[in-house]
Design a protein around this motif. Structure first.
Motif, PDB file in Angstrom:
ATOM      1  N   THR A   8      13.375  17.340  41.978  1.00 54.44           N
ATOM      2  CA  THR A   8      13.824  18.080  40.797  1.00 54.44           C
ATOM      3  C   THR A   8      15.311  17.856  40.542  1.00 54.44           C
ATOM      4  OG1 THR A   8      14.090  20.061  42.192  1.00 54.44           O
ATOM      5  CG2 THR A   8      12.099  19.916  40.857  1.00 54.44           C
ATOM      6  N   VAL A   9      15.655  17.901  39.271  1.00 52.42           N
ATOM      7  CA  VAL A   9      17.049  17.836  38.834  1.00 52.42           C
ATOM      8  C   VAL A   9      17.274  18.979  37.854  1.00 52.42           C
ATOM      9  CG1 VAL A   9      18.765  16.504  37.559  1.00 52.42           C
ATOM     10  CG2 VAL A   9      17.213  15.339  39.145  1.00 52.42           C
ATOM     11  N   LEU A  10      18.322  19.760  38.068  1.00 52.69           N
ATOM     12  CA  LEU A  10      18.686  20.848  37.161  1.00 52.69           C
ATOM     13  C   LEU A  10      19.761  20.342  36.211  1.00 52.69           C
ATOM     14  CD1 LEU A  10      19.047  23.785  39.756  1.00 52.69           C
ATOM     15  CD2 LEU A  10      16.981  22.634  38.927  1.00 52.69           C
ATOM     16  N   THR A  11      19.707  20.751  34.946  1.00 50.80           N
ATOM     17  CA  THR A  11      20.651  20.193  33.976  1.00 50.80           C
ATOM     18  C   THR A  11      20.833  21.099  32.756  1.00 50.80           C
ATOM     19  OG1 THR A  11      21.155  18.212  32.665  1.00 50.80           O
ATOM     20  CG2 THR A  11      18.846  18.888  32.760  1.00 50.80           C
ATOM     21  N   ASN A  12      21.935  20.859  32.067  1.00 55.26           N
ATOM     22  CA  ASN A  12      22.161  21.508  30.766  1.00 55.26           C
ATOM     23  C   ASN A  12      21.929  20.536  29.626  1.00 55.26           C
ATOM     24  OD1 ASN A  12      24.391  19.828  30.980  1.00 55.26           O
ATOM     25  ND2 ASN A  12      25.870  21.354  30.252  1.00 55.26           N
ATOM     26  N   ALA A  13      21.395  19.358  29.911  1.00 56.65           N
ATOM     27  CA  ALA A  13      21.099  18.384  28.862  1.00 56.65           C
ATOM     28  C   ALA A  13      20.131  18.993  27.850  1.00 56.65           C
ATOM     29  CB  ALA A  13      20.506  17.118  29.474  1.00 56.65           C
ATOM     30  N   PRO A  14      20.288  18.713  26.563  1.00 51.13           N
ATOM     31  CA  PRO A  14      19.458  19.335  25.516  1.00 51.13           C
ATOM     32  C   PRO A  14      18.064  18.716  25.451  1.00 51.13           C
ATOM     33  CG  PRO A  14      20.985  17.770  24.530  1.00 51.13           C
ATOM     34  CD  PRO A  14      21.347  17.845  25.987  1.00 51.13           C
ATOM     35  N   LEU A  15      17.225  19.129  26.375  1.00 58.79           N
ATOM     36  CA  LEU A  15      15.884  18.572  26.489  1.00 58.79           C
ATOM     37  C   LEU A  15      14.902  19.288  25.571  1.00 58.79           C
ATOM     38  CD1 LEU A  15      15.737  18.356  30.391  1.00 58.79           C
ATOM     39  CD2 LEU A  15      16.233  16.481  28.789  1.00 58.79           C
ATOM     40  N   SER A  16      13.870  18.592  25.206  1.00 59.32           N
ATOM     41  CA  SER A  16      12.756  19.198  24.475  1.00 59.32           C
ATOM     42  C   SER A  16      11.765  19.742  25.496  1.00 59.32           C
ATOM     43  CB  SER A  16      12.087  18.144  23.591  1.00 59.32           C
ATOM     44  OG  SER A  16      10.948  18.683  22.956  1.00 59.32           O
ATOM     45  N   ILE A  17      11.447  21.032  25.392  1.00 58.06           N
ATOM     46  CA  ILE A  17      10.615  21.707  26.386  1.00 58.06           C
ATOM     47  C   ILE A  17       9.340  22.244  25.745  1.00 58.06           C
ATOM     48  CG2 ILE A  17      10.480  23.608  28.045  1.00 58.06           C
ATOM     49  CD1 ILE A  17      12.508  21.543  28.884  1.00 58.06           C
ATOM     50  N   VAL A  18       8.214  21.995  26.396  1.00 58.05           N
ATOM     51  CA  VAL A  18       6.949  22.603  25.988  1.00 58.05           C
ATOM     52  C   VAL A  18       6.598  23.655  27.045  1.00 58.05           C
ATOM     53  CG1 VAL A  18       4.496  22.252  25.542  1.00 58.05           C
ATOM     54  CG2 VAL A  18       6.161  20.506  24.850  1.00 58.05           C
ATOM     55  N   LYS A  19       6.638  24.918  26.646  1.00 60.96           N
ATOM     56  CA  LYS A  19       6.357  25.985  27.602  1.00 60.96           C
ATOM     57  C   LYS A  19       4.857  26.082  27.869  1.00 60.96           C
ATOM     58  CE  LYS A  19      10.434  28.830  26.812  1.00 60.96           C
ATOM     59  NZ  LYS A  19      10.962  30.205  26.592  1.00 60.96           N
ATOM     60  N   ARG A  20       4.501  26.242  29.130  1.00 58.90           N
ATOM     61  CA  ARG A  20       3.099  26.306  29.530  1.00 58.90           C
ATOM     62  C   ARG A  20       2.849  27.563  30.357  1.00 58.90           C
ATOM     63  NH1 ARG A  20       1.254  21.163  28.442  1.00 58.90           N
ATOM     64  NH2 ARG A  20       2.852  19.528  28.399  1.00 58.90           N
TER      65      ARG A  20
END
Length: 227
Positions: A149-161
Motif C-alpha cells: 500500500t501507498v498513502l497519498t494526497n494525489a487527486p485520485l479518482s475513487i469508487v467507493k465500495r
C-alpha cells in the motif's frame, strides 16, 4: 478514471502487479492515515505451483528465501517505487513497505502491529474480507496474494465500495490444520480484534492456513485448468 489513475495503473502493470485499487481512507484517524485521504492497494498473486508444493508437503518449512517471502519483498519494492514516482510528481506519498515502516517507526515489534495494516485498506477497497485465518481473502485468489500500500494526497479518482462480510461460514479448515493451534475459529467484523482471531505470538508462518483455505484451493484448481 482520471489520467493519474491510468498512469499509476500502467506503472504498476509494468511491474507485474496483478491488481490495483484506489481506496478512500479519509474516514480513518490521523494516526492511521497520516493526514492523507487516499491509498493505493497493490496485489501480487502467489504462484499456484508454490501453493501446490506447500499443500502437498506436510513438513514444509517457510523460509525468508521461499517464494512467499520473495513475493512479499517484491510488492514492498513496488510500493516504494510508486511512492517515489508520486513524490517526483509533487505529491505526498508514503510507502508502507516493511523498510518504509521501520524508517517511519510505525511498526510495533512488541505487539507485531503496524499503524495501518494493508488488510485494513484492502477491506475498505471492497474486493475481499479477512478470513478466520486472519488473512485477506478475495473471490479470485483466495488468500494467495501479498499486499502493498501507498498513502497519498494525489487527486485520485475513487469508487467507493461496500465492505464485504466474511464468507467463511462454518468452515474451520484453517483452524484444524494449524499445527500451533493459534487460530480461534473467529470471524472478523468491525468489533473483533486481531487477537480475538489469532495468537500471532505463537504463529510460525507455516502457510498451512493460506494454502488449505477452500478459496485458495478453488484458485489453484482454476489455475491448473488454465495451464
Amino acid at each position: 478514471m482520471n489520467v493519474l489513475n491510468w498512469e499509476i495503473e500502467q506503472l504498476l502493470r509494468n511491474e507485474n502487479a496483478d491488481f490495483v485499487h484506489f481506496v478512500d481512507i479519509s474516514m480513518l484517524n490521523v494516526r492511521q492515515n497520516r493526514g492523507l485521504p487516499y491509498a493505493i492497494l497493490v496485489g501480487l498473486v502467489i504462484n499456484p505451483q508454490f501453493i501446490k508444493t506447500v499443500h502437498g508437503d506436510p513438513n514444509y518449512v517457510h523460509t525468508i528465501n521461499d517464494e512467499y517471502a520473495q513475493t512479499e519483498q517484491r510488492v514492498g519494492l513496488i510500493s516504494d517505487k510508486l511512492a517515489s514516482w508520486l513524490i517526483r510528481k509533487g505529491y505526498i506519498a508514503l510507502s508502507q513497505s516493511d523498510n518504509a515502516l521501520l524508517v517511519e517507526n510505525t511498526f510495533d515489534f512488541t505487539t507485531k502491529t503496524s499503524v495501518l495494516p494493508h488488510k485494513t485498506i484492502a477491506v475498505l477497497s471492497g474486493i475481499g474480507y479477512i478470513g478466520k485465518n486472519n488473512l485477506f481473502i478475495t473471490t479470485e485468489y483466495g488468500a494467495a496474494q501479498c499486499l502493498g500500500t501507498v498513502l497519498t494526497n494525489a487527486p485520485l479518482s475513487i469508487v467507493k465500495r461496500h465492505i464485504k462480510s466474511p464468507q467463511c461460514g462454518k468452515c474451520n479448515i484453517c483452524k484444524d490444520v494449524c499445527p500451533q493451534r493459534v487460530l480461534n475459529g473467529v470471524c472478523w467484523d468491525i468489533n473483533v480484534s486481531r487477537d480475538d482471531i489469532v495468537n500471532v505470538y505463537d504463529c510460525v508462518t507455516c502457510l498451512k492456513c493460506l494454502v488449505y483455505c477452500h478459496k485458495t484451493q478453488a484458485y489453484l484448481k482454476r489455475a491448473i485448468k488454465q495451464d
